[in-house]
Design a protein around this motif. Structure first.
Motif, PDB file in Angstrom:
ATOM      1  N   GLY A  51       1.045  -1.033   0.109  1.00 34.99           N
ATOM      2  CA  GLY A  51       0.218  -0.293  -0.251  1.00 34.99           C
ATOM      3  C   GLY A  51       0.896   0.918  -0.129  1.00 34.99           C
ATOM      4  N   ALA A  52       1.939   1.217   0.662  1.00 36.68           N
ATOM      5  CA  ALA A  52       2.799   2.550   0.708  1.00 36.68           C
ATOM      6  C   ALA A  52       3.550   2.788  -0.320  1.00 36.68           C
ATOM      7  CB  ALA A  52       3.844   1.542   2.156  1.00 36.68           C
ATOM      8  N   GLY A  53       3.987   1.761  -1.236  1.00 37.29           N
ATOM      9  CA  GLY A  53       4.955   1.610  -2.522  1.00 37.29           C
ATOM     10  C   GLY A  53       3.412   2.379  -3.630  1.00 37.29           C
ATOM     11  N   PHE A  54       2.101   2.020  -3.565  1.00 39.29           N
ATOM     12  CA  PHE A  54       1.412   2.427  -4.428  1.00 39.29           C
ATOM     13  C   PHE A  54       1.139   3.815  -4.313  1.00 39.29           C
ATOM     14  CE2 PHE A  54       0.038  -2.702  -5.036  1.00 39.29           C
ATOM     15  CZ  PHE A  54       0.596  -2.607  -6.181  1.00 39.29           C
ATOM     16  N   MET A  55       1.319   4.090  -2.749  1.00 41.28           N
ATOM     17  CA  MET A  55       0.433   5.743  -2.581  1.00 41.28           C
ATOM     18  C   MET A  55       2.012   6.301  -3.773  1.00 41.28           C
ATOM     19  SD  MET A  55      -1.292   5.237   0.833  1.00 41.28           S
ATOM     20  CE  MET A  55      -1.728   6.929   1.189  1.00 41.28           C
ATOM     21  N   ALA A  56       3.429   5.882  -2.621  1.00 44.06           N
ATOM     22  CA  ALA A  56       4.643   6.058  -3.312  1.00 44.06           C
ATOM     23  C   ALA A  56       4.493   6.602  -4.590  1.00 44.06           C
ATOM     24  CB  ALA A  56       5.786   6.212  -2.739  1.00 44.06           C
ATOM     25  N   ALA A  57       4.102   5.879  -5.843  1.00 42.09           N
ATOM     26  CA  ALA A  57       4.191   5.518  -6.927  1.00 42.09           C
ATOM     27  C   ALA A  57       3.295   6.805  -7.347  1.00 42.09           C
ATOM     28  CB  ALA A  57       4.471   4.386  -7.242  1.00 42.09           C
ATOM     29  N   VAL A  58       1.925   6.954  -6.863  1.00 41.84           N
ATOM     30  CA  VAL A  58       0.956   7.400  -7.692  1.00 41.84           C
ATOM     31  C   VAL A  58       1.441   9.180  -6.679  1.00 41.84           C
ATOM     32  CG1 VAL A  58      -1.429   7.797  -7.861  1.00 41.84           C
ATOM     33  CG2 VAL A  58      -0.815   5.675  -8.050  1.00 41.84           C
ATOM     34  N   TYR A  59       1.993   9.309  -6.153  1.00 39.37           N
ATOM     35  CA  TYR A  59       1.893  10.803  -5.189  1.00 39.37           C
ATOM     36  C   TYR A  59       2.936  11.021  -6.645  1.00 39.37           C
ATOM     37  CZ  TYR A  59       4.228  14.118  -2.900  1.00 39.37           C
ATOM     38  OH  TYR A  59       4.803  15.474  -3.069  1.00 39.37           O
ATOM     39  N   GLY A  60       4.224  10.057  -6.723  1.00 38.62           N
ATOM     40  CA  GLY A  60       4.552  10.842  -7.927  1.00 38.62           C
ATOM     41  C   GLY A  60       4.045  10.572  -9.749  1.00 38.62           C
ATOM     42  N   ARG A  61       3.339   9.570  -9.666  1.00 35.26           N
ATOM     43  CA  ARG A  61       2.418  10.088 -11.619  1.00 35.26           C
ATOM     44  C   ARG A  61       1.883  11.885 -11.389  1.00 35.26           C
ATOM     45  NH1 ARG A  61      -1.892   6.136 -13.648  1.00 35.26           N
ATOM     46  NH2 ARG A  61      -2.954   7.557 -15.285  1.00 35.26           N
ATOM     47  N   GLY A  91       6.029   4.796 -15.674  1.00 31.16           N
ATOM     48  CA  GLY A  91       7.252   5.932 -15.542  1.00 31.16           C
ATOM     49  C   GLY A  91       6.845   7.122 -14.453  1.00 31.16           C
ATOM     50  N   MET A  92       6.422   6.456 -12.880  1.00 29.56           N
ATOM     51  CA  MET A  92       6.164   6.993 -12.189  1.00 29.56           C
ATOM     52  C   MET A  92       7.173   7.268 -11.125  1.00 29.56           C
ATOM     53  SD  MET A  92       2.678   4.840 -10.967  1.00 29.56           S
ATOM     54  CE  MET A  92       1.536   4.278 -12.055  1.00 29.56           C
ATOM     55  N   PRO A  93       8.194   8.794 -10.987  1.00 30.14           N
ATOM     56  CA  PRO A  93       9.281   8.857  -9.991  1.00 30.14           C
ATOM     57  C   PRO A  93       8.725   8.169  -8.018  1.00 30.14           C
ATOM     58  CG  PRO A  93       8.304  11.174 -10.689  1.00 30.14           C
ATOM     59  CD  PRO A  93       7.653   9.687 -11.057  1.00 30.14           C
ATOM     60  N   MET A  94       9.157   7.306  -7.873  1.00 30.01           N
ATOM     61  CA  MET A  94       9.206   6.490  -6.297  1.00 30.01           C
ATOM     62  C   MET A  94      10.802   6.294  -5.658  1.00 30.01           C
ATOM     63  SD  MET A  94       8.584   3.213  -5.046  1.00 30.01           S
ATOM     64  CE  MET A  94       7.810   2.169  -6.469  1.00 30.01           C
ATOM     65  N   MET A  95      11.351   6.743  -4.655  1.00 36.85           N
ATOM     66  CA  MET A  95      12.221   5.848  -4.114  1.00 36.85           C
ATOM     67  C   MET A  95      11.961   5.125  -3.198  1.00 36.85           C
ATOM     68  SD  MET A  95      15.262   8.248  -2.448  1.00 36.85           S
ATOM     69  CE  MET A  95      14.802   8.763  -0.906  1.00 36.85           C
ATOM     70  N   MET A  96      12.086   4.301  -2.758  1.00 36.34           N
ATOM     71  CA  MET A  96      12.067   3.105  -1.699  1.00 36.34           C
ATOM     72  C   MET A  96      13.385   3.709  -1.086  1.00 36.34           C
ATOM     73  SD  MET A  96      10.842   0.005  -3.863  1.00 36.34           S
ATOM     74  CE  MET A  96      12.212   0.155  -5.314  1.00 36.34           C
ATOM     75  N   ILE A  97      13.388   3.226   0.863  1.00 38.23           N
ATOM     76  CA  ILE A  97      14.011   3.379   1.125  1.00 38.23           C
ATOM     77  C   ILE A  97      14.248   2.150   2.292  1.00 38.23           C
ATOM     78  CG2 ILE A  97      15.738   4.451   3.362  1.00 38.23           C
ATOM     79  CD1 ILE A  97      14.310   7.151   2.830  1.00 38.23           C
ATOM     80  N   THR A  98      15.015   1.265   2.360  1.00 38.74           N
ATOM     81  CA  THR A  98      15.259  -0.002   3.141  1.00 38.74           C
ATOM     82  C   THR A  98      16.241   0.031   4.154  1.00 38.74           C
ATOM     83  OG1 THR A  98      15.632  -1.390   1.722  1.00 38.74           O
ATOM     84  CG2 THR A  98      13.363  -0.831   1.222  1.00 38.74           C
ATOM     85  N   GLY A  99      16.070  -0.790   5.409  1.00 36.05           N
ATOM     86  CA  GLY A  99      17.135  -0.958   6.352  1.00 36.05           C
ATOM     87  C   GLY A  99      17.605  -2.081   6.241  1.00 36.05           C
ATOM     88  N   GLN A 100      18.874  -2.802   6.927  1.00 39.21           N
ATOM     89  CA  GLN A 100      19.454  -3.164   7.023  1.00 39.21           C
ATOM     90  C   GLN A 100      20.255  -3.646   8.506  1.00 39.21           C
ATOM     91  OE1 GLN A 100      20.463  -6.744   5.831  1.00 39.21           O
ATOM     92  NE2 GLN A 100      20.486  -5.803   3.268  1.00 39.21           N
ATOM     93  N   ASN A 420      -5.332  12.788 -15.974  1.00 35.06           N
ATOM     94  CA  ASN A 420      -4.772  12.179 -15.025  1.00 35.06           C
ATOM     95  C   ASN A 420      -6.246  12.048 -13.644  1.00 35.06           C
ATOM     96  OD1 ASN A 420      -2.347  10.835 -15.050  1.00 35.06           O
ATOM     97  ND2 ASN A 420      -1.182  12.655 -13.997  1.00 35.06           N
ATOM     98  N   THR A 421      -7.541  12.639 -14.395  1.00 35.90           N
ATOM     99  CA  THR A 421      -8.487  12.162 -13.825  1.00 35.90           C
ATOM    100  C   THR A 421      -8.948  10.708 -13.664  1.00 35.90           C
ATOM    101  OG1 THR A 421     -10.039  13.390 -15.482  1.00 35.90           O
ATOM    102  CG2 THR A 421      -9.183  14.882 -13.662  1.00 35.90           C
ATOM    103  N   CYS A 422      -8.850  10.040 -14.935  1.00 32.30           N
ATOM    104  CA  CYS A 422      -8.810   8.398 -14.929  1.00 32.30           C
ATOM    105  C   CYS A 422      -8.345   7.825 -15.244  1.00 32.30           C
ATOM    106  CB  CYS A 422      -9.453   8.143 -16.050  1.00 32.30           C
ATOM    107  SG  CYS A 422     -10.134   6.418 -16.809  1.00 32.30           S
ATOM    108  N   MET A 423      -7.467   7.297 -13.438  1.00 30.31           N
ATOM    109  CA  MET A 423      -5.958   7.209 -13.271  1.00 30.31           C
ATOM    110  C   MET A 423      -6.124   5.395 -13.383  1.00 30.31           C
ATOM    111  SD  MET A 423      -4.070   9.433 -12.597  1.00 30.31           S
ATOM    112  CE  MET A 423      -3.337   8.653 -10.717  1.00 30.31           C
ATOM    113  N   LEU A 424      -5.113   4.433 -14.443  1.00 31.85           N
ATOM    114  CA  LEU A 424      -5.768   3.301 -14.842  1.00 31.85           C
ATOM    115  C   LEU A 424      -4.066   3.571 -14.654  1.00 31.85           C
ATOM    116  CD1 LEU A 424      -5.005   3.030 -17.731  1.00 31.85           C
ATOM    117  CD2 LEU A 424      -7.300   3.146 -18.072  1.00 31.85           C
TER     118      LEU A 424
END
Length: 570
Positions: A51-61, A91-100, A420-424
């Motif tokens: 859910g977080a990743g999809f939200m971040a990607a769509v925010y970028g879109r 084509g959506m700008p998104m950055m993932m930060i993961t721990g280690q 971007n009013t019909c987001m598919l």
């Protein structure tokens, strides 16, 4: 000196980051502590990393700025992989930060440890492990630059525990100002010559055309030249689809009216073509007989004649293959290229075009697109569903589709009035993204009406995010199209002649399910009550869920047979 995690957060603040979506874990606690002191960035705590990743990607879109999401190592990181592919292909700008775990010395063996960076490399534009706090500012700046650079996509940074705790004298690097390269004059002049001398040109708006600034420029181009246009699924709404020159969206693979319009063209101005989408047309080599034998499948796009010219207008050169080899490429910023072509045409004697056949196609298209809009049968038929949603949504209202057979009906029949009013998703086409997509849309445009449209299967894949939406006091509606099965696959199963088997299931009581999270639940009991329920939900604050039984029984008849038969009459 700054601790590494403090430096990381300050670097993100320098970039103008507003939200970080995700679920921190033990290995992110330094970062979480640093984030708690930020006055500029808000943590959106979700119930699943997907859910977080999809939200971040769509925010970028929606914004063009990189959406940021965070997860722990191991299973947290692996849950991001679908989101990485979603952003990368879409084509959506998104950055993932993961721990280690600590990388300089560790006493925990291999517990939960995977090579996440190597796992991410094939599905991102950039993936790096941070090995020193001093490197944080440059790595953050580089990752975000790459994420937003055309074609936008996913990037990944891994922040080990000991690097997050390490101190550094470095400071954040200010974001650089970047202007896209513009197309060269020779290619612009060649495009102007070909358009001016064409007999019946057409514009195809694809995924790459759905960027900032291109909408206004393309609309001006169409208005001033009078050239008809079509869109791909990811090009929907770039130009208002109520426009009298709109010929339709390439929602079906073949045989629709839009394909007849493309066939009538002798020049295709292909704006923002992206190979991740199903192509709206194929180009051809060789003789007509070769074309018939090599491209005979009903599920393939229209095969344009060998004499049809194609101008590729995009940020990047064409990816040439056996069915796409444009004769002219205009490479550079799309909005600027369209403006230059429009300016060049204004100095030429042109418009000796004949769009008679295309206008004939449009008459059939417009008549067909409204068929079934007033169908009273229940469960709801898809055409009625699309028509009712279009009636209640304002021009800037946003519908966010999950993935299922209904997506074809929305792509084809729902007239998008704005970009971007019909987001598919016509790239990865993943299930489970509809609800998170609507949630991100609400965060970006809190004043707009936002509706998620989900099949029951796709909704249940991330339904837990209802709690997130309620907790954050969002104003969204989630419409569940309930057929108690994986409808798209059942449709394909039937098309391939297989027995109807293995794709049905039972659903929870969606009304009680919504109420258990604090949302409001509704059930549609007849076709007449749908529009009233929709109006109630989008005009009321809070999170609303609608259980709407839907009937896909005539999909095969309409999509595969009737539409193609009607289009062949033209």
């Amino acid at each position: 000196m700054l601790k590494g995690s403090d430096l990381f957060v300050k670097a993100l603040e320098e970039e103008g980051v507003e939200y970080i979506f995700g679920i921190p874990g033990e290995e992110n606690l330094d970062f979480l502590d640093s984030l708690s002191r930020s006055k500029k960035i808000k943590l959106i705590l979700t119930r699943h990393e997907q859910g977080a990743g999809f939200m971040a990607a769509v925010y970028g879109r929606l914004t063009g700025k990189t959406g940021i999401c965070i997860a722990t190592l191991g299973p947290g990181a692996t849950n991001f992989t679908t989101c990485a592919a979603y952003a990368q292909l879409g084509g959506m700008p998104m950055m993932m930060i993961t721990g280690q775990k600590p990388v300089k010395k560790s006493k925990q063996g291999r517990f939960q440890i995977l090579d996440v960076v190597e796992m991410m490399k094939p599905i991102t534009k950039y993936a790096e492990q941070l090995v020193a706090a001093d490197n944080i500012p440059s790595r953050v700046r580089e990752a975000l630059r790459i994420a937003e650079q055309e074609k936008p996509g996913a990037v990944h940074l891994e922040l080990p525990e000991d690097i997050a705790d390490e101190h550094s004298d470095e400071m954040p690097i200010p974001a650089s100002s970047v202007r896209r390269a513009i197309a060269e004059n020779k290619s612009i002049n060649a495009a102007v010559d070909r358009i001016a001398t064409a007999k019946s040109p057409i514009v195809v708006v694809g995924a790459g055309g759905n960027r900032k600034l291109t909408s206004n420029m393309l609309t001006e181009f169409i208005n001033e030249t009078g050239i008809p246009f079509v869109s791909t699924q990811l090009g929907k709404g770039v130009i208002d689809e109520r426009h009298p020159l709109f010929m339709g969206c390439a929602a079906l693979s073949s045989g629709d009216f839009v394909h007849r319009a493309i066939e009538a063209a002798d020049l295709i101005i292909n704006v923002g073509h992206d190979v991740i989408e199903k192509p709206p047309f194929f180009m051809a080599h060789g003789t007509a007989r070769d074309h018939e034998t090599s491209h005979s499948s009903e599920d393939e796009p229209v095969l344009v004649s060998e004499g049809t010219q194609v101008i590729h207008v995009s940020f990047s050169p064409a990816e040439v293959d056996p069915v796409y080899f444009p004769q002219l490429e205009v490479v550079g910023d799309i909005a600027n290229a369209i403006w230059q072509i429009k300016t060049g045409l204004a100095e030429r004697s042109y418009k000796n075009w004949n769009f008679g056949r295309m206008m004939e196609v449009k008459k059939y298209h417009d008549a067909n697109i409204t068929e079934g809009a007033d169908d009273d049968r229940f469960p709801i038929y898809p055409q009625r569903l699309v028509a009712d949603i279009r009636k209640v949504m304002p021009d800037d209202g946003m519908i966010c589709l999950d993935n299922g057979v209904y997506k074809i009906w929305f792509a084809r029949n729902y007239a998008a009035h704005q970009p971007n009013t019909c987001m598919l998703d016509n790239a990865l086409a993943t299930m489970g993204a509809g609800l998170p997509s609507a949630m991100a849309s609400h965060l970006v445009y809190p004043e707009r009406k936002v509706m998620a449209v989900c099949g029951d299967g796709g909704f249940m894949m991330n339904s837990q995010e209802l709690e997130t939406a309620v907790r954050l006091k969002m104003n969204i509606t989630c419409l569940i199209l309930n057929d108690s099965s994986y409808g798209m696959i059942r449709w394909k199963q039937a098309n391939m002649g297989f027995e109807d088997w293995g794709l049905e299931y039972n659903n929870p009581d969606f009304i009680k399910y919504a109420e258990s999270y604090g949302a409001k639940g509704y059930r549609v009991s007849d076709s007449e009550s749908l529009i009233k329920t929709l109006e109630t939900c989008i005009s009321s604050p809070g999170v609303h869920l609608i259980d709407c039984p839907v009937d896909y029984s005539e999909n095969d008849e309409i999509l595969n047979n009737r539409i193609k038969e009607e289009s062949q009459k033209i």
